[in-house]
Design an enzyme around this catalytic site. Sequence first.
Site, PDB file in Angstrom:
ATOM      1  N   SER A 262      44.928  41.510  46.268  1.00  0.00           N
ATOM      2  CA  SER A 262      44.683  40.164  45.702  1.00  0.00           C
ATOM      3  C   SER A 262      43.412  40.147  44.845  1.00  0.00           C
ATOM      4  O   SER A 262      42.412  39.547  45.230  1.00  0.00           O
ATOM      5  CB  SER A 262      44.648  39.099  46.804  1.00  0.00           C
ATOM      6  OG  SER A 262      43.970  39.497  47.979  1.00  0.00           O
TER       7      SER A 262
ATOM      8  N   GLY B  72      40.554  43.442  49.123  1.00  0.00           N
ATOM      9  CA  GLY B  72      39.688  44.587  48.810  1.00  0.00           C
ATOM     10  C   GLY B  72      40.493  45.664  48.104  1.00  0.00           C
ATOM     11  O   GLY B  72      41.730  45.576  47.994  1.00  0.00           O
ATOM     12  N   LEU B  73      39.781  46.677  47.651  1.00  0.00           N
ATOM     13  CA  LEU B  73      40.424  47.787  46.942  1.00  0.00           C
ATOM     14  C   LEU B  73      41.432  48.504  47.833  1.00  0.00           C
ATOM     15  O   LEU B  73      41.314  48.471  49.062  1.00  0.00           O
ATOM     16  CB  LEU B  73      39.366  48.812  46.519  1.00  0.00           C
ATOM     17  CG  LEU B  73      38.320  48.391  45.478  1.00  0.00           C
ATOM     18  CD1 LEU B  73      37.298  49.518  45.298  1.00  0.00           C
ATOM     19  CD2 LEU B  73      38.984  48.050  44.151  1.00  0.00           C
ATOM     20  N   SER B  74      42.362  49.191  47.218  1.00  0.00           N
ATOM     21  CA  SER B  74      43.252  50.069  47.964  1.00  0.00           C
ATOM     22  C   SER B  74      42.393  51.112  48.697  1.00  0.00           C
ATOM     23  O   SER B  74      41.473  51.686  48.121  1.00  0.00           O
ATOM     24  CB  SER B  74      44.204  50.768  46.984  1.00  0.00           C
ATOM     25  OG  SER B  74      45.002  51.695  47.671  1.00  0.00           O
ATOM     26  N   GLY B  75      42.664  51.304  49.967  1.00  0.00           N
ATOM     27  CA  GLY B  75      41.901  52.282  50.746  1.00  0.00           C
ATOM     28  C   GLY B  75      40.630  51.724  51.369  1.00  0.00           C
ATOM     29  O   GLY B  75      39.912  52.441  52.068  1.00  0.00           O
ATOM     30  N   ALA B  76      40.350  50.451  51.139  1.00  0.00           N
ATOM     31  CA  ALA B  76      39.114  49.869  51.691  1.00  0.00           C
ATOM     32  C   ALA B  76      39.210  49.690  53.207  1.00  0.00           C
ATOM     33  O   ALA B  76      38.199  49.666  53.901  1.00  0.00           O
ATOM     34  CB  ALA B  76      38.800  48.542  51.020  1.00  0.00           C
ATOM     35  N   GLY B  77      40.447  49.511  53.709  1.00  0.00           N
ATOM     36  CA  GLY B  77      40.614  49.378  55.158  1.00  0.00           C
ATOM     37  C   GLY B  77      41.333  48.114  55.597  1.00  0.00           C
ATOM     38  O   GLY B  77      41.384  47.801  56.791  1.00  0.00           O
ATOM     39  N   LYS B  78      41.952  47.419  54.656  1.00  0.00           N
ATOM     40  CA  LYS B  78      42.628  46.152  54.981  1.00  0.00           C
ATOM     41  C   LYS B  78      43.723  46.346  56.028  1.00  0.00           C
ATOM     42  O   LYS B  78      43.773  45.647  57.035  1.00  0.00           O
ATOM     43  CB  LYS B  78      43.244  45.538  53.698  1.00  0.00           C
ATOM     44  CG  LYS B  78      42.242  45.298  52.584  1.00  0.00           C
ATOM     45  CD  LYS B  78      42.898  44.733  51.331  1.00  0.00           C
ATOM     46  CE  LYS B  78      43.919  45.635  50.667  1.00  0.00           C
ATOM     47  NZ  LYS B  78      43.374  46.916  50.152  1.00  0.00           N
ATOM     48  N   SER B  79      44.637  47.278  55.766  1.00  0.00           N
ATOM     49  CA  SER B  79      45.787  47.468  56.670  1.00  0.00           C
ATOM     50  C   SER B  79      45.332  47.995  58.024  1.00  0.00           C
ATOM     51  O   SER B  79      45.858  47.580  59.065  1.00  0.00           O
ATOM     52  CB  SER B  79      46.785  48.466  56.084  1.00  0.00           C
ATOM     53  OG  SER B  79      47.164  48.052  54.820  1.00  0.00           O
TER      54      SER B  79
HETATM   55  P1  ADP Z   1      43.997  49.500  52.545  1.00  0.00           P
HETATM   56  O1  ADP Z   1      44.959  48.801  53.434  1.00  0.00           O
HETATM   57  O2  ADP Z   1      42.799  48.649  52.187  1.00  0.00           O
HETATM   58  O3  ADP Z   1      44.630  50.104  51.336  1.00  0.00           O
HETATM   59  P2  ADP Z   1      43.930  51.499  54.633  1.00  0.00           P
HETATM   60  O4  ADP Z   1      43.663  50.672  55.836  1.00  0.00           O
HETATM   61  O5  ADP Z   1      45.339  51.920  54.357  1.00  0.00           O
HETATM   62  O6  ADP Z   1      43.343  50.720  53.344  1.00  0.00           O
HETATM   63  O7  ADP Z   1      43.022  52.804  54.640  1.00  0.00           O
HETATM   64  C1  ADP Z   1      41.647  52.760  54.989  1.00  0.00           C
HETATM   65  C2  ADP Z   1      41.179  54.135  55.454  1.00  0.00           C
HETATM   66  O8  ADP Z   1      39.770  54.070  55.717  1.00  0.00           O
HETATM   67  C3  ADP Z   1      41.851  54.575  56.742  1.00  0.00           C
HETATM   68  O9  ADP Z   1      42.079  55.971  56.674  1.00  0.00           O
HETATM   69  C4  ADP Z   1      40.791  54.245  57.820  1.00  0.00           C
HETATM   70  O10 ADP Z   1      40.876  55.075  58.953  1.00  0.00           O
HETATM   71  C5  ADP Z   1      39.491  54.491  57.049  1.00  0.00           C
HETATM   72  N1  ADP Z   1      38.320  53.715  57.547  1.00  0.00           N
HETATM   73  C6  ADP Z   1      37.097  54.217  57.804  1.00  0.00           C
HETATM   74  N2  ADP Z   1      36.243  53.279  58.247  1.00  0.00           N
HETATM   75  C7  ADP Z   1      36.946  52.120  58.275  1.00  0.00           C
HETATM   76  C8  ADP Z   1      36.614  50.787  58.659  1.00  0.00           C
HETATM   77  N3  ADP Z   1      35.397  50.438  59.083  1.00  0.00           N
HETATM   78  N4  ADP Z   1      37.585  49.848  58.559  1.00  0.00           N
HETATM   79  C9  ADP Z   1      38.819  50.186  58.115  1.00  0.00           C
HETATM   80  N5  ADP Z   1      39.204  51.433  57.747  1.00  0.00           N
HETATM   81  C10 ADP Z   1      38.274  52.401  57.815  1.00  0.00           C
END
Ligand code: ADP
Length: 176
Positions: A85, A11-18
Amino acid sequence: MAQGRVLWFTGLSGAGKSTLASALYQELVSAGISAELLDGDAVRENLSKGLGFSKADRDMNVRRIGFVAGLLARHGVTVLVSAISPYNDTRREVLASLPNATEIFVDAPLSTVTERDVKGLYLKAIAGEIAHFTGVSDPYEAPTQPDLHLKTDLLSVDACLEQLRPLAGLHQEVPA
Ligand code: ADP
């Protein structure tokens, strides 16, 4: 030894993967299940140091992650990959090479990830200060048939984890 599962978060950066992968990792460890996190950012600082963001380099990064995930899974480790990815063909190819892998689409619209701007990069990318930024100046090809599709703009982290646990081999506690 049983083959470990591979959960591949894309997924996109910031989507919640990590966020989701590391919460699940903690649960696996607490349950005594051998697990490992392969985080895209960490991989780029080590295993893929020096690679850029062209399609060829991104594909190489994904293949390296897949290779390591395969080695770990062969030894029974549950592997949680969190990596943008972005290209469907390579992601599918790598997933298909892993015996026990699932594709998890961590989905949030550009408006949401820009608002979250966890790493402060979207505003810079939109201002044209970062080339090849996924979703802004580089493509993201969403999975066409993911094993799980989580819309993180609509679901809480807990609600996502509830759907992820069975894929990770974690069973919900049944009330007595
Ligand atoms: P990624 O790894 O995809 O770049 P991050 O996990 O670093 O994204 O960041 C995702 C952000 O979105 C975090 O601040 C997290 O708290 C927030 N968030 C809100 N709702 C969700 C959700 N349902 N699942 C995952 N993250 C979420």
